[in-house]
Design a protein around this motif. Structure first.
Motif, PDB file in Angstrom:
ATOM      1  N   THR A  67       1.955   1.809  -3.526  1.00  0.00           N
ATOM      2  CA  THR A  67       0.860   2.365  -4.328  1.00  0.00           C
ATOM      3  C   THR A  67       0.747   3.867  -4.106  1.00  0.00           C
ATOM      4  O   THR A  67       0.576   4.644  -5.053  1.00  0.00           O
ATOM      5  CB  THR A  67      -0.465   1.663  -3.984  1.00  0.00           C
ATOM      6  OG1 THR A  67      -0.333   0.252  -4.191  1.00  0.00           O
ATOM      7  CG2 THR A  67      -1.592   2.182  -4.864  1.00  0.00           C
ATOM      8  N   GLU A  68       0.835   4.299  -2.849  1.00  0.00           N
ATOM      9  CA  GLU A  68       0.782   5.733  -2.542  1.00  0.00           C
ATOM     10  C   GLU A  68       1.931   6.474  -3.228  1.00  0.00           C
ATOM     11  O   GLU A  68       1.749   7.553  -3.803  1.00  0.00           O
ATOM     12  CB  GLU A  68       0.874   5.946  -1.024  1.00  0.00           C
ATOM     13  CG  GLU A  68      -0.365   5.578  -0.262  1.00  0.00           C
ATOM     14  CD  GLU A  68      -1.504   6.554  -0.503  1.00  0.00           C
ATOM     15  OE1 GLU A  68      -1.325   7.763  -0.266  1.00  0.00           O
ATOM     16  OE2 GLU A  68      -2.583   6.098  -0.929  1.00  0.00           O
ATOM     17  N   ASP A  97      -4.550  -2.783  -5.724  1.00  0.00           N
ATOM     18  CA  ASP A  97      -3.826  -3.041  -4.470  1.00  0.00           C
ATOM     19  C   ASP A  97      -4.526  -4.188  -3.768  1.00  0.00           C
ATOM     20  O   ASP A  97      -5.704  -4.089  -3.412  1.00  0.00           O
ATOM     21  CB  ASP A  97      -3.837  -1.779  -3.599  1.00  0.00           C
ATOM     22  CG  ASP A  97      -3.059  -1.962  -2.307  1.00  0.00           C
ATOM     23  OD1 ASP A  97      -2.175  -2.835  -2.276  1.00  0.00           O
ATOM     24  OD2 ASP A  97      -3.348  -1.250  -1.335  1.00  0.00           O
ATOM     25  N   VAL A 154      -0.224   4.359   6.021  1.00  0.00           N
ATOM     26  CA  VAL A 154      -0.991   3.180   6.426  1.00  0.00           C
ATOM     27  C   VAL A 154      -1.322   3.252   7.909  1.00  0.00           C
ATOM     28  O   VAL A 154      -2.447   2.980   8.340  1.00  0.00           O
ATOM     29  CB  VAL A 154      -0.198   1.888   6.106  1.00  0.00           C
ATOM     30  CG1 VAL A 154      -0.920   0.667   6.668  1.00  0.00           C
ATOM     31  CG2 VAL A 154       0.000   1.737   4.606  1.00  0.00           C
ATOM     32  N   THR A 158       0.829  -1.204   0.000  1.00  0.00           N
ATOM     33  CA  THR A 158       0.000   0.000   0.000  1.00  0.00           C
ATOM     34  C   THR A 158       0.866   1.258   0.000  1.00  0.00           C
ATOM     35  O   THR A 158       0.545   2.250  -0.667  1.00  0.00           O
ATOM     36  CB  THR A 158      -0.946  -0.012   1.214  1.00  0.00           C
ATOM     37  OG1 THR A 158      -1.761  -1.194   1.153  1.00  0.00           O
ATOM     38  CG2 THR A 158      -1.845   1.212   1.216  1.00  0.00           C
ATOM     39  N   THR A 193      -4.928  -4.087   4.389  1.00  0.00           N
ATOM     40  CA  THR A 193      -5.833  -4.102   3.246  1.00  0.00           C
ATOM     41  C   THR A 193      -6.706  -5.344   3.344  1.00  0.00           C
ATOM     42  O   THR A 193      -6.210  -6.454   3.496  1.00  0.00           O
ATOM     43  CB  THR A 193      -5.037  -4.126   1.923  1.00  0.00           C
ATOM     44  OG1 THR A 193      -4.199  -2.968   1.870  1.00  0.00           O
ATOM     45  CG2 THR A 193      -5.979  -4.113   0.732  1.00  0.00           C
ATOM     46  N   THR A 212      -4.445   6.438   3.492  1.00  0.00           N
ATOM     47  CA  THR A 212      -4.063   6.052   2.139  1.00  0.00           C
ATOM     48  C   THR A 212      -5.268   6.067   1.202  1.00  0.00           C
ATOM     49  O   THR A 212      -6.422   6.010   1.639  1.00  0.00           O
ATOM     50  CB  THR A 212      -3.443   4.646   2.127  1.00  0.00           C
ATOM     51  OG1 THR A 212      -4.407   3.700   2.584  1.00  0.00           O
ATOM     52  CG2 THR A 212      -2.228   4.592   3.028  1.00  0.00           C
ATOM     53  N   THR A 217      -6.086   3.715  -1.054  1.00  0.00           N
ATOM     54  CA  THR A 217      -6.691   2.418  -1.345  1.00  0.00           C
ATOM     55  C   THR A 217      -7.356   1.765  -0.142  1.00  0.00           C
ATOM     56  O   THR A 217      -8.273   0.954  -0.312  1.00  0.00           O
ATOM     57  CB  THR A 217      -5.634   1.449  -1.910  1.00  0.00           C
ATOM     58  OG1 THR A 217      -4.500   1.423  -1.038  1.00  0.00           O
ATOM     59  CG2 THR A 217      -5.193   1.901  -3.284  1.00  0.00           C
ATOM     60  N   ASP A 218      -6.907   2.055   1.070  1.00  0.00           N
ATOM     61  CA  ASP A 218      -7.575   1.502   2.248  1.00  0.00           C
ATOM     62  C   ASP A 218      -8.731   2.421   2.612  1.00  0.00           C
ATOM     63  O   ASP A 218      -8.643   3.264   3.506  1.00  0.00           O
ATOM     64  CB  ASP A 218      -6.602   1.363   3.423  1.00  0.00           C
ATOM     65  CG  ASP A 218      -5.624   0.210   3.223  1.00  0.00           C
ATOM     66  OD1 ASP A 218      -5.899  -0.644   2.365  1.00  0.00           O
ATOM     67  OD2 ASP A 218      -4.585   0.189   3.908  1.00  0.00           O
TER      68      ASP A 218
END
Length: 663
Positions: free
Chosen positions: A20-21, A74, A36, A17, A55, A41, A43-44
């Motif tokens: 990804t960020e 992700d 995280v 994650t 995740t 973030t 995606t979470d």
């Protein structure tokens, strides 16, 4: 515009994650990198993900590199959410495998690598955390190559490894050692490039090497390895360049082909409407269009449904969406498909998977609401959760009303409990998880029930079946040993469906697998017989035949790695022995001992609970499902039958007809 769908996959805590960020930041999508730990973030997005810092569901974000639009999926790293990873792997054009430079290749990493190699997905490896103390380079490359294969090629070196000043120095075409390593990796798949490399009259440019490398990556013949740090950003720019230059793109020409798309995720909107995440492989998916949905039932047969889209939105940048047709290579949120399920294929059944990439859940737990009056609401809520994760397979005992779900692990159980409380307002209690066993026939058994005037059968249907063992991994194989056409097609279908439904519970209550069922006899009385007669009598025939064949119960086995202080080795071995584990390899690294082997899934939780005491809190156990073996313990595990019991004739008739023989 060209499209590319990549997955970020890794063992938990390797930094997926965070990477990804960093990718979103470096490509200009976001101006500040989320954390995280802070739950900030992109995606979470679930509140539960932010609270736990892990995740749970796959998330999609998008960015651009020049004329290339990249969708990033992700995926969860924890093994309890492997079903999410499987759905992601099926829709990828390429993957970035994240490996921690400190922890190295871990048990979960190996499972992911095997799946990536089996699917021949192009892979770029990103060794993360080079700035952390204890980071490794040379031996880590060897460990990666041992899993992916010898054609792992380091794309650069690392200076000041394991310090905050760690730097990734990429190799260039002027580096003779690097070009020689590339030529060596290319040699297994074609001689043309290697001949040019060896020809003194030909001067190969860096662009030539990159072009040939991209060809080999596309076919999953070579795996480039990048080094860096998602936190500091070191090396990520080189990874971005690798994504753009080395992974295969989906071009606009695929839009002219027939529609084929896959549902990779289901969620609910604010009004409760179903929203499907769809990856389009070919063709174009438009709003207000009629589409067919294809899926396999429990018996493996393809089911076709028809739906109509009401709205289609594609990912633009980050998590932002825009209204647009979903062309080949895009991932879209689609509304209107009320019947859609995870794994459905839109437009065509071609390429519909016949089996999963990973093993199904190996645990089961009973769920009880605070009040018995909440049982219907609990069942409905679990069915909603099952839309997002069909693997949990909600099961209800028709006689007692007890509800159970399938699980991969204890963390998943906690997540389901929190979701029921937060989303549906239901507080529940879970019983201790128990393993899911299955049964296999050990011999051949035959049975027949015929239409009779003495009231013995009760059903206007004649059915004869033979049950015998089938090959490992065959599931349920249904065969015809009678002439097709001697029975109406609807009756044949009723028999086959009833066979599959009945074998979901064997003599001891567990699902029956690796079993061949042959229809040996049929008969009906026109116009009295109906499909219901065949559907009701078939379970009794299955029950008689399976009891005569006999079954053996198999238990799920995990492959484990246990690391502990060397001084605790004796206590660890004793603990494993008491858990019916089979140690296969034992080694030492400094003052630490490492034990690898297999252990029954039923014993994993107990060993995990007792391990801190045996190792003074310094032991670590990691396990992954590895298969099944015949149960050797005592007593033999059984599970109560749900619904009519076809292995008890009188109870079955009483449940089905309200009477038994002679009444």
């Amino acid at each position: 515009m060209n499209h590319l769908n990549i997955g970020i996959v890794a063992h938990v805590d390797a930094g997926k994650t965070s990477l990804t960020e960093r990718l979103l930041f470096d490509t200009g999508v976001i101006t500040r990198i989320g954390s995280v730990d802070a739950g900030s973030t992109q995606t979470d997005s679930l509140e539960l993900e932010r609270r736990r810092g892990i995740t749970i569901q796959s998330a999609v974000v998008a960015f651009r590199i020049g004329d290339l639009r990249v969708n990033v999926i992700d995926t969860p790293g924890h093994s309890d959410f492997v079903a999410e990873v499987e759905r992601a792997l099926r829709v990828l054009d390429g993957a970035v495998l994240v490996v921690s430079a400190v922890e190295g290749v871990q048990a979960r990493t190996r499972v992911l690598i095997r799946s990536l190699v089996r699917l021949r997905i192009p892979v770029l490896v990103f060794v993360n955390k080079i700035d952390r103390r204890g980071a490794r380079h040379g031996d880590l490359l060897e460990a990666i190559a041992a899993e992916l294969g010898p054609n792992c090629v380091a794309m650069g070196s690392v200076d000041d490894l394991g310090t905050p000043d760690a730097r990734f120095e990429p190799f260039t075409g002027a580096d003779a050692h690097f070009t020689a390593r590339l030529a060596e990796a290319f040699a297994d798949h074609g001689d043309a490039f290697v001949d040019s490399y060896l020809d003194d009259r030909i001067t190969l440019t860096e662009a030539d090497y990159r072009r040939e490398l991209a060809r080999h990556v596309e076919h999953a013949w070579v795996y480039p390895v990048f080094f860096g740090s998602a936190i500091t950003g070191e090396g990520v720019d080189r990874l971005v360049r690798g994504i753009a230059e080395l992974l295969p793109r989906v071009g606009a020409e695929a839009a002219e082909e027939p529609l084929r798309a896959v549902v990779l995720k289901i969620e609910r909107g604010r009004a409760g409407e179903k929203i499907a995440y769809v990856r389009t492989r070919s063709g174009t998916l438009r709003p207000r269009a009629e589409v067919t949905l294809h899926r396999r039932d429990h018996g493996g047969a393809v089911i076709e449904l028809v739906g109509r889209t009401s709205a289609v939105q594609v990912f633009d940048e980050g998590t932002r969406l825009r209204d647009a047709d979903a062309t080949a290579g895009t991932i879209a949120k689609v509304r209107g498909l009320a019947e859609a399920r995870v794994g459905d294929q839109l437009g065509s059944a071609d390429g519909l998977p016949t089996r999963g990439l990973f093993a199904p859940p190996t645990l089961e737990s009973r769920v009880t609401p605070e009040s018995p009056r909440q049982r219907p609401a609990l069942h409905a809520a679990l069915q909603r959760i099952a839309e997002q994760d069909p693997m949990i397979d909600v099961r209800t005992n028709e006689e007692t009303g007890a509800i159970s779900v399938r699980l991969y692990g204890e963390v998943q159980k906690e997540v389901i409990g929190a979701t029921l409380a937060d989303t549906f307002g239901l507080r529940v209690a879970f019983e201790e998880s128990r393993p899911l066993y299955f049964e296999k026939p050990v011999a051949v058994g035959e049975a027949v029930r015929e239409i009779a005037g003495d009231g013995v059968n009760f059903f206007w249907a004649t059915v004869g079946l033979r049950i015998e063992p089938a090959a490992h991994g065959a599931g349920i194989v249904f065969r015809l040993g009678v002439r097709l056409g001697g029975l109406p097609l609807a009756f044949h279908r009723a028999i086959e469906e009833a066979v599959h439904a009945t074998l979901r519970q064997g003599v001891h209550g567990w699902e029956v697998l690796d079993c061949a069922v042959t229809l040996t006899r049929t008969g009906y009385a026109s116009p009295i017989s109906a499909a219901g007669d065949f559907r009701n009598v078939t379970p009794l025939v299955v029950g008689d035949a399976l009891k005569r064949a006999g079954t053996r119960v198999f238990e799920p086995i995990h492959r484990f790695e246990l690391e502990a202080p060397g001084a605790s080795a004796g206590a660890v071995v004793a603990l494993l022995s008491g858990a019916r584990a089979i140690p296969e390899e034992q080694s030492t690294r400094g003052d630490r001992c490492l034990v690898r082997g297999t252990i029954p899934a039923a014993e994993v939780h107990g060993v995990t609970r007792r391990l801190p005491e045996a190792t003074r809190g310094e032991g670590v156990l990691v396990s992954e499902f590895d298969g099944h073996r015949p149960f050797t313990g005592h007593p033999l595990p059984t599970r109560p039958q749900t619904g009519p019991d076809p292995y008890d004739h009188d109870r079955y008739l009483l449940h089905t007809l309200g009477r038994v023989r002679g009444t």
